[in-house]
Design an enzyme around this catalytic site. Structure first.
Site, PDB file in Angstrom:
ATOM      1  N   LYS A   1      -6.791   4.256   8.350  1.00 49.27           N
ATOM      2  CA  LYS A   1      -5.678   5.152   7.953  1.00 49.27           C
ATOM      3  C   LYS A   1      -6.352   6.568   7.739  1.00 49.27           C
ATOM      4  CE  LYS A   1      -3.437   1.718   4.849  1.00 49.27           C
ATOM      5  NZ  LYS A   1      -3.510   1.278   3.445  1.00 49.27           N
TER       6      LYS A   1
ATOM      7  N   SER B   1       0.678  -1.254   0.211  1.00 47.19           N
ATOM      8  CA  SER B   1      -0.076  -0.076  -0.096  1.00 47.19           C
ATOM      9  C   SER B   1       0.863   1.255   0.110  1.00 47.19           C
ATOM     10  CB  SER B   1      -0.954   0.115   1.134  1.00 47.19           C
ATOM     11  OG  SER B   1      -0.429   0.296   2.400  1.00 47.19           O
TER      12      SER B   1
HETATM   13 CA   LIG Z   1      -0.448  -2.476   3.460  1.00 41.75          CA
END
Ligand SMILES: [Ca+2]
Ligand SMILES: [Ca+2]
Ligand SMILES: [Ca+2]
Ligand SMILES: [Ca+2]
Ligand SMILES: [Ca+2]
Ligand SMILES: [Ca+2]
Ligand SMILES: [Ca+2]
Ligand SMILES: [Ca+2]
Ligand SMILES: [Ca+2]
Ligand SMILES: [Ca+2]
Ligand SMILES: [Ca+2]
Ligand SMILES: [Ca+2]
Lengths: 188, 188, 188, 188, 188, 188
Positions: free
Chosen positions: F138, F95
């Site tokens: 996040k 990511s």
């Molecule tokens: Ca990740």
């Protein structure tokens, strides 16, 4: 003690602070140049994270050699070897980062580090100094070993303020947030 | 014994002292040069810490070849191979450091090492000699093998003083704190 | 047997003696040169200690090529490959050292090894031959395989003297302490 | 079957015989040349011993290219890739050695291998062919797959003689003891 | 779906079919060229067998670049990078072989692959296409994802014939036995 | 907070978003150039998938340097080092891909990244941005850290729409599907 005074005359030697399972301890970071092609060698039974600190330090130096007053030719035509003595003891973690950077700069500039000084802190590639753990144990070990002055990350100030002031009365504590401050304080 | 006398004529051969699970023992460090590009090869079933000792020794030599009287050309145009015999036995630890350094200097200078001499001590990159363990067992093994003289770290003096003097009466013990002293004592 | 006689005509082929969990056995060491840059390749499902023996043998040759009558040019411009057949069987230990050295010298000199000869012994970098284990089992395997003559380390003489003389009456045993003696006996 | 006939026109393709936990099977060894510097690449989910067979085969070829009628220039200026299809199946052991050698020779000579031929045997560096296991299972798999002729080590003759003759009446069995015989039989 | 149409315009992108523990899925193979020395890099959390497929594909291309209409100069002066997206998922097995080959040919020729096409099959070095498993699950995943046409190995025809025809009525299935057929069908 | 403002002036520094076992967190991606031969070094205790993201980012840049306005000479004559601080914490997963790409582009163009901006998303070799997990955690971490604007994959829009709007009222969310959009938004 004589050991520490003696140290201060040799370029490339820096006193770091370690936090082990049995308390704080001082350790030495040594570096040395030899004719070569700019390669980096690391010894001292170092774990991967500690080896990465040396890699980061060298990359930072290569990108900022001019401000640091280091010769581009030395970076290209000398190998640098970094060693952390007491090979029987495995060592790891990022907290030796600023000591490794200082050791390398000291070697490249052929200037020794200020005597009776120790330091602990993680380095980042963009020149920041990050806080590390075990501050109380490390400072007690430093005073036991005759250290007069330490360099810590600004973000570790709160850890120092929690320590009984009597323990630290003969110790000057410098707080920094950038690598350039470390070098300015250590190599004079 | 004849084995030890014979050894002393060949450059690159040094007697070290080891401390194993079954007591002390002597071991030999051998090194040899061949035409090449300055690479270092290590054999003898060596662990990583012991291999690091050889790396440190070579880096120290490369940085101090002039004081040591070693030719810069040999460092560049010769490979050096370090071997510790008895390949069936795994070996590790930093205590062969000063013997490895002495073996390499002996090979580069093509001068043999003083006969009946053994040594044990860790080396650091800045030229210091550090203390090692198992001193009592190592010295008893040395006398059993006909060794007349040993080199130890100054910081191991206290370990020698704890040993019954009768055991050591035919053994001369030299204490050093720097590599240069080791070389001066061993290569004459 | 015809197998062994045939062997003796090909340079680079030497008979070694192995000591395995099911008794003694003979094994062959083969080496071959090809155009290249002096690299060493090893095959035959060899463990690290056995590979180190090949490395030591080649370093010894590189340092003593003149006495051995080997061309410096071949060392630089030929690769050498060492193989120990029967790839399905893992092999390790230092006792094939003198057979490896002999195989390589035989290849570099393009001279075959004396027929019906086998050998076992560890090599050291300074040219010494060290004793190895399993002497009784190895010698019985040698006689079963039609070997007429063996080379052993002088320090293994005591192991031979413990064996019933009847078993060895058709076997000539040569004791050596240096590599140069091995080469003189094997390559004629 | 058409699969096997088709195979025989492409240089570098050789049929080997494998012995797995579920019986005998045929497998193909493929090799291909491309412009390069003489490197060897191996694929097909091969274990270390099987990779060593390819290394031995190439070293043998490099040492005997003249007798084999292979161009020294191709050995230097072409890479060779050896593949054993069916990547999902791990493969190991030395018994594909002579098939690997034959595949490589076929590629370097750009000559296809005799159709309906299969082979199994270990190779050694000096050009000997060694016996392998699972002969009965391998030969039954060969006949099932339409193979008409096989190459085996002379030392495997006794294993063939133990098989019921009816099973093998359409199969020609060639026994060899040297690599050169394999190449002579397979590449015509 | 728009995702798939969009894909078809970029050279180097090919749709593969995967068979995982939770059923069939489509996956993309991407490749890209950059200035370099002909090296191959692979990413996407690939297992060894899947990496071998990329190696085989590149070797096949290097040996057949003329028939494929690929420039010898690009093979020598460009690096190729092969990636299989969704890095969090480990991927392995040989069944992406023909998709990898097609992706690379597409990149070297700078021609995109036919839209709405997917493929699955193992490749061999001599240009054969081998059958793979999970055909039913893969074809159902393909239709779910809007694929209109697939390429399979001829030997997988029997697996397709076992599937209920209703499921596949909007899917054209091409059977091939050689790589050249794959390239002819996919790059138009 | 001052930390984040300060960051925005240094080229090569990008804020990423991580999802750990204890919730969301921000992390920094740093990159730096030095004189060299175009090699890529990675530090920060990174797992293999995260290292692959850096490799993919660099390959994408090498293939698209012209559109990105990056000098071909810098790609060839500078090394790039990517570091993710806090070396004591192992990091993995795909990511950070778009943050790594942005960091490298920022370094090669010597232009800093927009302040108070964070991003998370996987990159593919053909320039697509793929969705990632942990979006809610996040984004909450981002707002806590003073982030004003984020870049997410279009396919993560549905994850944002499930979050209580009050939590995100001071956060601008940009959705992208291609790398070029990320660079356009981040480097202004
Ligand atoms: Ca990740
Ligand atoms: Ca200590
Ligand atoms: Ca630490
Ligand atoms: Ca001993
Ligand atoms: Ca020790
Ligand atoms: Ca045997
Ligand atoms: Ca042995
Ligand atoms: Ca099969
Ligand atoms: Ca086998
Ligand atoms: Ca998927
Ligand atoms: Ca598969
Ligand atoms: Ca954090």
């Amino acid at each position: 003690p004589s050991t520490l005074s003696e140290v201060s005359k040799v370029p490339g030697v820096v006193t770091g602070l370690a936090w082990t399972s049995v308390g704080g301890d001082i350790l030495f970071i040594e570096s040395i140049l030899s004719k070569g092609k700019g390669t980096l060698t690391m010894t001292g039974n170092l774990g991967n994270v500690m080896k990465e600190s040396a890699t980061i330090a060298l990359e930072y130096i290569k990108a900022h050699y001019e401000e640091l007053g280091i010769s581009a030719e030395d970076l290209e035509n000398k190998n640098i070897h970094v060693h952390v003595p007491e090979g029987a003891t495995p060592k790891d973690g990022p907290s030796a980062g600023i000591a490794m950077l200082t050791s390398m700069v000291s070697s490249y500039k052929n200037k020794s580090v200020k005597p009776h000084l120790a330091m602990t802190g993680e380095i980042t590639l963009r020149g920041k100094v990050l806080p590390v753990g075990g501050i109380k144990e490390k400072l007690l070990a430093a005073t036991r070993a005759g250290i007069k002055e330490v360099i810590l990350c600004e973000a570790n100030r709160k850890d120092v303020e929690e320590i009984n002031k009597d323990y630290l009365k003969h110790l000057k504590v410098n707080y920094v947030s950038k690598m350039s401050e470390v070098v300015d304080l250590a190599i004079v």
